[in-house]
Scaffold this motif. Structure first.
Motif, PDB file in Angstrom:
ATOM      1  N   LEU A   1       6.506 -16.727  -3.043  1.00 46.19           N
ATOM      2  CA  LEU A   1       5.448 -16.509  -4.094  1.00 46.19           C
ATOM      3  C   LEU A   1       4.259 -15.738  -3.441  1.00 46.19           C
ATOM      4  CD1 LEU A   1       6.806 -19.579  -4.477  1.00 46.19           C
ATOM      5  CD2 LEU A   1       4.738 -20.397  -4.828  1.00 46.19           C
ATOM      6  N   PHE A   2       3.795 -14.983  -4.411  1.00 50.32           N
ATOM      7  CA  PHE A   2       2.863 -13.740  -4.009  1.00 50.32           C
ATOM      8  C   PHE A   2       2.042 -13.374  -5.165  1.00 50.32           C
ATOM      9  CE2 PHE A   2       7.136 -12.342  -5.072  1.00 50.32           C
ATOM     10  CZ  PHE A   2       6.924 -11.034  -5.738  1.00 50.32           C
ATOM     11  N   THR A   3       0.951 -12.768  -4.934  1.00 53.01           N
ATOM     12  CA  THR A   3       0.302 -11.917  -5.984  1.00 53.01           C
ATOM     13  C   THR A   3       0.159 -10.466  -5.613  1.00 53.01           C
ATOM     14  OG1 THR A   3      -1.710 -12.345  -4.686  1.00 53.01           O
ATOM     15  CG2 THR A   3      -1.175 -13.890  -6.190  1.00 53.01           C
ATOM     16  N   THR A   4      -0.101  -9.438  -6.406  1.00 51.43           N
ATOM     17  CA  THR A   4       0.285  -8.082  -6.397  1.00 51.43           C
ATOM     18  C   THR A   4      -1.035  -7.316  -6.353  1.00 51.43           C
ATOM     19  OG1 THR A   4       0.714  -7.732  -8.574  1.00 51.43           O
ATOM     20  CG2 THR A   4       2.578  -8.157  -7.135  1.00 51.43           C
ATOM     21  N   ASN A   5      -2.312  -7.783  -6.862  1.00 51.59           N
ATOM     22  CA  ASN A   5      -3.196  -6.802  -6.933  1.00 51.59           C
ATOM     23  C   ASN A   5      -4.633  -6.564  -6.262  1.00 51.59           C
ATOM     24  OD1 ASN A   5      -2.211  -5.593  -9.250  1.00 51.59           O
ATOM     25  ND2 ASN A   5      -2.668  -7.141 -10.817  1.00 51.59           N
ATOM     26  N   GLU A   6      -4.842  -7.819  -5.646  1.00 53.57           N
ATOM     27  CA  GLU A   6      -6.195  -7.902  -5.064  1.00 53.57           C
ATOM     28  C   GLU A   6      -6.042  -6.938  -3.817  1.00 53.57           C
ATOM     29  OE1 GLU A   6      -4.768 -12.148  -4.018  1.00 53.57           O
ATOM     30  OE2 GLU A   6      -4.163 -10.612  -5.140  1.00 53.57           O
TER      31      GLU A   6
ATOM     32  N   MET B   1      -5.119  -3.977   2.636  1.00 55.72           N
ATOM     33  CA  MET B   1      -3.852  -4.587   2.228  1.00 55.72           C
ATOM     34  C   MET B   1      -3.966  -4.607   0.517  1.00 55.72           C
ATOM     35  SD  MET B   1      -2.010  -6.105   4.899  1.00 55.72           S
ATOM     36  CE  MET B   1      -2.137  -5.381   6.501  1.00 55.72           C
ATOM     37  N   LYS B   2      -2.817  -4.782  -0.010  1.00 56.91           N
ATOM     38  CA  LYS B   2      -2.846  -5.098  -1.415  1.00 56.91           C
ATOM     39  C   LYS B   2      -2.007  -6.293  -1.853  1.00 56.91           C
ATOM     40  CE  LYS B   2      -2.747  -2.290  -5.568  1.00 56.91           C
ATOM     41  NZ  LYS B   2      -1.913  -2.151  -6.704  1.00 56.91           N
ATOM     42  N   GLY B   3      -2.535  -7.111  -2.655  1.00 57.50           N
ATOM     43  CA  GLY B   3      -1.731  -8.350  -2.842  1.00 57.50           C
ATOM     44  C   GLY B   3      -1.468  -9.270  -1.894  1.00 57.50           C
ATOM     45  N   LYS B   4      -1.025 -10.644  -2.095  1.00 58.48           N
ATOM     46  CA  LYS B   4      -1.081 -11.444  -0.846  1.00 58.48           C
ATOM     47  C   LYS B   4       0.275 -12.268  -1.020  1.00 58.48           C
ATOM     48  CE  LYS B   4      -5.678 -12.228   0.688  1.00 58.48           C
ATOM     49  NZ  LYS B   4      -6.704 -13.179   0.679  1.00 58.48           N
ATOM     50  N   ALA B   5       0.748 -12.555   0.001  1.00 59.17           N
ATOM     51  CA  ALA B   5       1.767 -13.563   0.140  1.00 59.17           C
ATOM     52  C   ALA B   5       1.270 -15.016  -0.016  1.00 59.17           C
ATOM     53  CB  ALA B   5       2.656 -13.491   1.388  1.00 59.17           C
TER      54      ALA B   5
ATOM     55  N   THR C   1       0.776  -1.273   0.074  1.00 56.51           N
ATOM     56  CA  THR C   1      -0.096   0.026  -0.137  1.00 56.51           C
ATOM     57  C   THR C   1       0.739   1.072   0.054  1.00 56.51           C
ATOM     58  OG1 THR C   1      -0.210   0.066   2.383  1.00 56.51           O
ATOM     59  CG2 THR C   1      -1.752  -1.245   1.276  1.00 56.51           C
ATOM     60  N   VAL C   2       2.237   1.083   0.166  1.00 50.12           N
ATOM     61  CA  VAL C   2       2.869   2.301   0.171  1.00 50.12           C
ATOM     62  C   VAL C   2       4.352   2.342  -0.667  1.00 50.12           C
ATOM     63  CG1 VAL C   2       2.398   2.926   2.824  1.00 50.12           C
ATOM     64  CG2 VAL C   2       4.296   1.538   2.268  1.00 50.12           C
ATOM     65  N   LEU C   3       4.561   1.070  -1.304  1.00 49.29           N
ATOM     66  CA  LEU C   3       5.868   0.896  -2.032  1.00 49.29           C
ATOM     67  C   LEU C   3       5.471   0.095  -3.351  1.00 49.29           C
ATOM     68  CD1 LEU C   3       8.412   0.311   0.786  1.00 49.29           C
ATOM     69  CD2 LEU C   3       8.511   2.255  -0.841  1.00 49.29           C
ATOM     70  N   PRO C   4       6.501   0.342  -4.339  1.00 44.09           N
ATOM     71  CA  PRO C   4       6.224  -0.473  -5.598  1.00 44.09           C
ATOM     72  C   PRO C   4       6.764  -1.870  -5.254  1.00 44.09           C
ATOM     73  CG  PRO C   4       7.444   1.764  -5.813  1.00 44.09           C
ATOM     74  CD  PRO C   4       7.167   1.682  -4.582  1.00 44.09           C
TER      75      PRO C   4
END
Length: 419
Positions: free
Chosen positions: A374-379, A402-406, A339-342
């Motif tokens: 392993l992670f996702t970045t969008n949800e 939160m944004k994206g998930k481990a 939520t705060v960094l690329p």
């Protein structure tokens, strides 16, 4: 023979020839054996197929507390490592704040034994002083031989400048790393939150930023005098950033970390007097939070830690000034940082601790060991009690967006997925 195939995973690894490519990755017995646009799978293969899957070099958390031995009611090593795995971390550095304090070879071996054969690689930090009391140096060389990766007293500053100087000199004989938590306890006094507008409004005793900065300035002067290597954990003020930037420009071997909560939260969350937000160093004001984010981006801050510190309800759910400092942070680290960094900056700062602590960091290439996060970045989602995997529930991130998930990890030949 175990075979794992990661399907249509985007690789984020600047040191890999597959960086930014969406590929299938085949892993046999812990080694990457194929990377290509499409890999055929067998019924016996473990297949990971998740929409938006990303893979990077394994993340390392440079500061976790698990309680064991002594505080197993807060957390055990085995459950703590399971939490780390499901939070995307392949490697953790374990703080010595157990009971007894991990200040000798036998205790280093004890925690390593507890962590053996785990998917997550655990590296103990030995206490810098006996019982972390700041009076006599602990058995540093013995602990180094037992595989301690650094030496520091968790959340305790060394008031004796000469002892800190001797420590910096002594560990150079075996290329050791000193961790110098920075907070002058005399200036901190009875302070419990950041000294500023919010502490004044709430009537809570403040900790001046000077308490951290004076100690950092002193330790950097000592480092300049002795040489050697110093890691300054969880910095939290604008002046600290400047001091470390100047020291690096002089060529001193100094690195530093920042805690996730200091990047994501500011002291305005304290208005409800909720002790979940009582951390050390304290949450600072918004201008400082933004300055810390900038220092992460421009490289002054080397790595990010969750500073994961499980605390049982009896010591946390108390009046604000009586509650222990600390928040759990592994489960929320990646989603909160997003939520705060690329994403690329986060991956870089979550893997950077490996070079600081001299831990093997294989890149994502055929023939290399699979040490993967392993992670996702969008949800977009909200962190709730259901997302807490730790035995202790003291999270400062409850209710946070939160944004994206481990998703999990592939490491030491083991696949762990957070279902």
């Amino acid at each position: 023979m175990t075979t794992v195939v990661l399907k249509q995973a985007t690789i984020l690894d600047k040191s890999s020839s597959f960086h930014n490519q969406k590929v299938d990755i085949k892993i046999e017995n812990g080694t990457i054996v194929a990377i290509s646009s499409k890999i055929e799978t067998k019924d016996t293969d473990e297949v990971v197929e998740i929409n938006g899957l990303h893979v990077s070099q394994g993340w390392m958390d440079s500061s976790v507390s698990f309680g064991e031995p002594g505080y197993e009611d807060r957390e055990t090593i085995v459950n703590g490592l399971n939490v780390a795995a499901k939070s995307g971390f392949t490697t953790v550095a374990l703080q010595p704040n157990a009971a007894p304090i991990i200040d000798n070879q036998a205790l280093v071996k004890f925690v390593l034994n507890k962590a053996s054969n785990n998917a997550v690689s655990l590296y103990p930090i030995g206490a810098l002083t006996k019982e972390s009391e700041g009076t006599d140096l602990a058995e540093l060389f013995d602990m180094k031989n037992a595989r301690a990766i650094a030496f520091g007293d968790y959340q305790k500053s060394m008031s004796n400048a000469n002892l800190f100087k001797i420590a910096l000199q002594y560990v150079q004989d075996f290329d050791g790393l000193v961790i110098g938590f920075s907070q002058d306890s005399n200036i901190k006094g009875k302070g419990i939150v950041n000294e500023g507008i919010v502490s004044t409004k709430l009537g809570l005793k403040g900790i001046p930023t000077l308490a951290e900065e004076l100690q950092i300035a002193r330790n950097l002067f000592l480092l300049e005098y002795t040489g050697g290597k110093l890691h300054i954990p969880t910095i939290s003020t604008q002046k600290s950033i400047e001091l470390i930037k100047e020291a690096k420009a002089k060529g001193l071997q100094v690195t530093c970390s920042v805690a996730v909560h200091n990047l994501v939260l500011n002291d305005e969350v304290l208005t409800g007097f909720d002790s979940r937000y009582k951390v050390l160093p304290p949450l600072r004001d918004e201008a400082t939070r933004l300055a810390l984010i900038e220092a992460v981006k421009n490289g002054v801050i080397d790595c990010i830690t969750s500073d994961h510190n499980p605390i049982d309800i009896e010591h946390k759910k108390l009046e604000f000034d009586l509650a222990k400092d600390g928040t759990i942070g592994l489960e929320s680290a990646f989603g909160a940082l997003q939520t705060v960094l690329p994403t690329e900056v986060i991956v870089e700062k979550l893997t950077a601790a490996k070079s600081i602590f001299n831990v093997n960091n294989p890149n994502i290439e055929i023939g290399n060991q699979a040490d993967l996060s392993l992670f996702t970045t969008n949800e977009d989602w909200t962190f709730t009690k259901e997302n807490i995997l730790s035995k202790s529930k003291n999270s400062a991130f409850l209710g946070q967006n939160m944004k994206g998930k481990a998703i999990g990890i592939m490491n030491n030949g083991q696949l762990i997925i957070n279902n």
